[in-house]
Write a protein that holds these residues in place. Structure first.
Motif, PDB file in Angstrom:
ATOM      1  N   ARG A 195     -34.825 -13.735 -25.547  1.00  0.00           N
ATOM      2  CA  ARG A 195     -35.505 -12.806 -24.650  1.00  0.00           C
ATOM      3  C   ARG A 195     -35.362 -11.362 -25.124  1.00  0.00           C
ATOM      4  O   ARG A 195     -36.293 -10.576 -25.061  1.00  0.00           O
ATOM      5  N   ARG A 196     -34.163 -11.030 -25.609  1.00  0.00           N
ATOM      6  CA  ARG A 196     -33.924  -9.643 -26.024  1.00  0.00           C
ATOM      7  C   ARG A 196     -34.842  -9.259 -27.182  1.00  0.00           C
ATOM      8  O   ARG A 196     -35.429  -8.182 -27.185  1.00  0.00           O
ATOM      9  N   ALA A 197     -34.915 -10.169 -28.170  1.00  0.00           N
ATOM     10  CA  ALA A 197     -35.768  -9.872 -29.323  1.00  0.00           C
ATOM     11  C   ALA A 197     -37.222  -9.769 -28.887  1.00  0.00           C
ATOM     12  O   ALA A 197     -37.957  -8.886 -29.346  1.00  0.00           O
ATOM     13  N   ALA A 198     -37.640 -10.667 -28.004  1.00  0.00           N
ATOM     14  CA  ALA A 198     -39.028 -10.637 -27.533  1.00  0.00           C
ATOM     15  C   ALA A 198     -39.316  -9.321 -26.815  1.00  0.00           C
ATOM     16  O   ALA A 198     -40.360  -8.695 -27.020  1.00  0.00           O
ATOM     17  N   TYR A 199     -38.375  -8.887 -25.997  1.00  0.00           N
ATOM     18  CA  TYR A 199     -38.530  -7.632 -25.264  1.00  0.00           C
ATOM     19  C   TYR A 199     -38.634  -6.464 -26.240  1.00  0.00           C
ATOM     20  O   TYR A 199     -39.454  -5.563 -26.079  1.00  0.00           O
ATOM     21  N   PHE A 200     -37.822  -6.524 -27.278  1.00  0.00           N
ATOM     22  CA  PHE A 200     -37.822  -5.459 -28.274  1.00  0.00           C
ATOM     23  C   PHE A 200     -39.181  -5.379 -28.974  1.00  0.00           C
ATOM     24  O   PHE A 200     -39.732  -4.284 -29.182  1.00  0.00           O
ATOM     25  N   CYS A 201     -39.731  -6.543 -29.327  1.00  0.00           N
ATOM     26  CA  CYS A 201     -41.036  -6.570 -29.986  1.00  0.00           C
ATOM     27  C   CYS A 201     -42.118  -6.022 -29.067  1.00  0.00           C
ATOM     28  O   CYS A 201     -43.039  -5.340 -29.512  1.00  0.00           O
ATOM     29  N   MET A 202     -42.006  -6.337 -27.780  1.00  0.00           N
ATOM     30  CA  MET A 202     -43.041  -5.927 -26.832  1.00  0.00           C
ATOM     31  C   MET A 202     -42.966  -4.430 -26.556  1.00  0.00           C
ATOM     32  O   MET A 202     -43.970  -3.736 -26.525  1.00  0.00           O
ATOM     33  N   HIS A 203     -41.753  -3.926 -26.334  1.00  0.00           N
ATOM     34  CA  HIS A 203     -41.614  -2.555 -25.831  1.00  0.00           C
ATOM     35  C   HIS A 203     -41.082  -1.572 -26.858  1.00  0.00           C
ATOM     36  O   HIS A 203     -41.111  -0.382 -26.629  1.00  0.00           O
ATOM     37  N   GLY A 204     -40.565  -2.060 -27.953  1.00  0.00           N
ATOM     38  CA  GLY A 204     -40.029  -1.159 -28.955  1.00  0.00           C
ATOM     39  C   GLY A 204     -38.653  -0.617 -28.639  1.00  0.00           C
ATOM     40  O   GLY A 204     -38.104   0.142 -29.421  1.00  0.00           O
TER      41      GLY A 204
END
Ligand SMILES: [Zn+2]
Length: 119
Positions: free
Chosen positions: A36-45
């Motif tokens: 989830r953390r990586a996905a969030y990072f990709c989405m929001h920077g």
């Protein structure tokens, strides 16, 4: 409040601390392992905020000024030390070690024996 009740409160408090601490560790590990953390990072920077952890319990107010209370072997008086460990006793009155608990521990203690002593 009797010292017996204080000791019961202190024990319950430490049990609660252990429980909450284990819960916090589990939450942190799950968070670190999830994608989830990586996905969030990709989405929001930016990295997502850390997960909310449950608060550790407060020490019961009745236990704040607790004394050790162990019996002094010379004076016979209860010990007045306030530096107590989680078992509610000071460094002098914690009780004797009950020996190694695990197989590895007893192996290790055996290797610490001096050579020539009885095995
Ligand atoms: Zn003591």
């Amino acid at each position: 409040m009797s010292t017996k009740e204080q000791r019961r409160l202190l024990k319950a408090f430490w049990q609660e601390v252990d429980r909450v601490e284990a819960l916090r560790q589990r939450i942190l590990i799950e968070d670190a392992n999830s994608n989830r953390r990586a996905a969030y990072f990709c989405m929001h920077g930016v990295w997502p905020p850390r997960p909310l952890l449950p608060d550790l319990p407060e020490i019961p107010p009745q236990c704040i000024d607790m004394t050790c209370g162990g019996k002094g072997r010379r004076s016979g008086e209860p010990c007045k030390s306030r530096e107590i460990f989680r078992n509610g006793r000071c460094k002098w009155h914690g009780g004797a070690s009950t020996g190694p608990k695990t197989k590895e521990g007893s192996e290790r203690s055996r290797t610490n024996l001096r050579r020539g002593s009885k095995l």
